[in-house]
Design an enzyme around this catalytic site. Structure first.
Site, short mmCIF file in Angstrom:
data_model
loop_
_atom_site.label_atom_id
_atom_site.label_comp_id
_atom_site.label_asym_id
_atom_site.label_seq_id
_atom_site.Cartn_x
_atom_site.Cartn_y
_atom_site.Cartn_z
CB VAL A 177 -48.93 59.56 35.19
CG1 VAL A 177 -48.84 61.00 35.62
CG2 VAL A 177 -48.08 59.32 33.94
CE LYS A 178 -45.37 59.97 42.37
NZ LYS A 178 -44.35 60.76 43.04
CB THR A 179 -53.51 61.06 37.38
OG1 THR A 179 -53.89 59.69 37.18
CG2 THR A 179 -52.38 61.42 36.44
CG ASP A 180 -57.57 63.31 40.73
OD1 ASP A 180 -56.69 63.43 41.60
OD2 ASP A 180 -58.31 64.26 40.38
CE1 TYR A 185 -57.94 54.36 31.54
CE2 TYR A 185 -56.50 52.46 31.70
CZ TYR A 185 -56.68 53.81 31.53
OH TYR A 185 -55.59 54.62 31.33
CE LYS A 191 -56.67 55.35 28.16
NZ LYS A 191 -56.35 56.66 27.60
CB SER A 216 -53.27 52.62 29.17
OG SER A 216 -53.03 51.88 30.35
#
Length: 196
Positions: free
Chosen positions: A151-154, A120, A124, A56
């Site tokens: 990205v479109k994620t939860d 996070y 990473k 990321s």
């Protein structure tokens, strides 16, 4: 909202507790590392074993372009995490232990760790460092990292700019690099990029 505005919204609406920080490291770093180590014998028996870690931009060892996206500010820490030739797994574990203690003591900013989405970002960065350590220790394998993009994620509360399919295609492209290709590298936008 554009990508920057979406991230700002997330920062304002997400707060990290000590327990969440520990769980984040356990999932995003130690979980990935443990699965990788469990699969190493199988990967090493392959004639062209590949490991592709999802990286990321949040895990880069830099201070971002904007003040509200500050990442690692401790130069010694950045140098140590970026020194793939000298960094060991044991030292990486020590650094993560230091981060957890600093987080609990409220000393994250003071010690130069990222201040927003701390666990996070640290997880990473640690995963990228571990990939380079592994690439050095296991030269027969191709061990790389790829940033799939926003990205479109939860995880992004579906605020990302890319579809899951678009993000996944970037990861698959690195997994399918030709035999003898790069190892210990980071790919971003289809090209090799710097961890710093």
């Amino acid at each position: 909202m554009d990508g920057h505005q979406r991230i700002e919204w997330m920062w304002k609406n997400c707060r990290q507790t000590y327990d969440a920080a520990k769980a984040g490291l356990k999932t995003n770093y130690y979980g990935t590392k443990n699965v990788t180590e469990a699969l190493l014998p199988l990967l090493q028996s392959s004639s062209d074993g590949r490991i592709v870690n999802v990286a990321s931009s949040f895990g880069l060892l830099r201070t971002a372009d904007t003040e509200d996206c500050i990442q690692f500010t401790n130069e010694e820490l950045k140098q140590e995490l970026n020194d793939a030739d000298s960094l060991s797994e044991e030292r990486l574990d020590e650094l993560l232990g230091m981060f957890v203690r600093d987080f609990e003591a409220g000393a994250v900013a003071e010690r130069g760790w990222p201040t927003e989405f701390s666990a996070y970002k640290v997880a990473k960065a640690a995963m990228s460092a571990y990939a380079r350590i592994l690439a050095r220790k296991r030269p027969a394998l191709r061990v790389n990292c790829v940033d799939p993009g926003y990205v479109k994620t939860d995880l992004t509360r579906n605020s990302g700019l890319l579809t899951p399919e678009e993000g996944a295609s970037r990861v698959v492209a690195v997994a399918l690099l030709p035999a003898g290709g790069p190892t210990g590298a980071l790919f971003d936008g289809g090209k090799e990029a710097s961890f710093v």
